[in-house]
Motif scaffolding. Structure first.
Motif, PDB file in Angstrom:
ATOM      1  N   GLU A 181       0.828  -1.222   0.000  1.00 14.02           N
ATOM      2  CA  GLU A 181       0.000   0.000   0.000  1.00 14.02           C
ATOM      3  C   GLU A 181       0.856   1.261   0.000  1.00 14.02           C
ATOM      4  O   GLU A 181       0.374   2.337  -0.353  1.00 14.02           O
ATOM      5  CB  GLU A 181      -0.884   0.023   1.263  1.00 14.02           C
ATOM      6  N   ARG A 182       2.125   1.132   0.419  1.00 13.01           N
ATOM      7  CA  ARG A 182       3.007   2.303   0.532  1.00 13.01           C
ATOM      8  C   ARG A 182       4.041   2.371  -0.583  1.00 13.01           C
ATOM      9  O   ARG A 182       4.976   3.167  -0.519  1.00 13.01           O
ATOM     10  CB  ARG A 182       3.674   2.281   1.925  1.00 13.01           C
ATOM     11  N   LEU A 183       3.923   1.501  -1.594  1.00 14.85           N
ATOM     12  CA  LEU A 183       4.886   1.474  -2.707  1.00 14.85           C
ATOM     13  C   LEU A 183       4.195   1.847  -4.015  1.00 14.85           C
ATOM     14  O   LEU A 183       3.151   1.286  -4.358  1.00 14.85           O
ATOM     15  CB  LEU A 183       5.495   0.069  -2.843  1.00 14.85           C
ATOM     16  N   GLU A 184       4.809   2.795  -4.749  1.00 12.33           N
ATOM     17  CA  GLU A 184       4.280   3.186  -6.060  1.00 12.33           C
ATOM     18  C   GLU A 184       4.940   2.350  -7.145  1.00 12.33           C
ATOM     19  O   GLU A 184       5.878   1.593  -6.877  1.00 12.33           O
ATOM     20  CB  GLU A 184       4.597   4.677  -6.324  1.00 12.33           C
ATOM     21  N   GLY A 185       4.477   2.525  -8.396  1.00 12.82           N
ATOM     22  CA  GLY A 185       5.091   1.835  -9.522  1.00 12.82           C
ATOM     23  C   GLY A 185       6.591   2.110  -9.587  1.00 12.82           C
ATOM     24  O   GLY A 185       7.021   3.236  -9.362  1.00 12.82           O
ATOM     25  N   GLY A 186       7.376   1.069  -9.864  1.00 10.68           N
ATOM     26  CA  GLY A 186       8.830   1.213  -9.957  1.00 10.68           C
ATOM     27  C   GLY A 186       9.540   0.952  -8.638  1.00 10.68           C
ATOM     28  O   GLY A 186      10.763   0.789  -8.604  1.00 10.68           O
TER      29      GLY A 186
END
Ligand SMILES: C[S@@+](CC[C@H](N)C(=O)[O-])C[C@H]1O[C@@H](n2cnc3c(N)ncnc32)[C@H](O)[C@@H]1O
Length: 105
Positions: free
Chosen positions: A44-49
């Motif tokens: 939930e705390r990680l964006e794409g890449g």
């Protein structure tokens, strides 16, 4: 910033987004459900890449035929990460295994 607290409780309080999350607790979670909860809190705390990583992904080979709770937790982590639609992943066989997953864009 260093926060010294229980990982699950600490993650729940963090609103920030991160470029990487390293889970060094696969050997100590009490159950597969708690392991899954920890992964979901990270995701939930990680964006794409971003990268999601975890140590002890091989548990000295026990993941092939898990016969204790910790090995089951790790096998469940590996399965969840391998099948997750937001992730592409690999386990690097360095020492006890390093799981590296990239969040798709
Ligand atoms: C199991 S060790 C990591 C071992 C390392 N991956 C290796 O193979 O040498 C992880 C550390 O996390 C701490 N720890 C255990 N449960 C925790 C929790 N719920 N939240 C935060 N830290 C915890 C333990 O005290 C331990 O020092």
């Amino acid at each position: 910033m260093v926060l010294e607290q229980d990982a699950i409780a600490g993650l729940q309080k963090l609103d920030e987004r991160f470029d990487a999350c390293f889970i060094d607790l696969l050997n100590v979670f009490p159950s597969e459900d708690v392991t899954r909860h920890a992964v979901e809190l990270c995701l939930e705390r990680l964006e794409g890449g971003a990268l999601l990583m975890a140590d002890n992904a091989l548990r000295q080979g026990e993941v092939v035929k898990p016969s204790n709770q910790q090995a089951k937790n790790v096998a469940s982590y590996n399965e969840f990460v391998a099948r997750h639609p937001r992730l592409e992943s690999v386990v690097i066989p360095i020492r006890d295994g390093l799981s590296v997953a990239r969040v798709k864009d």
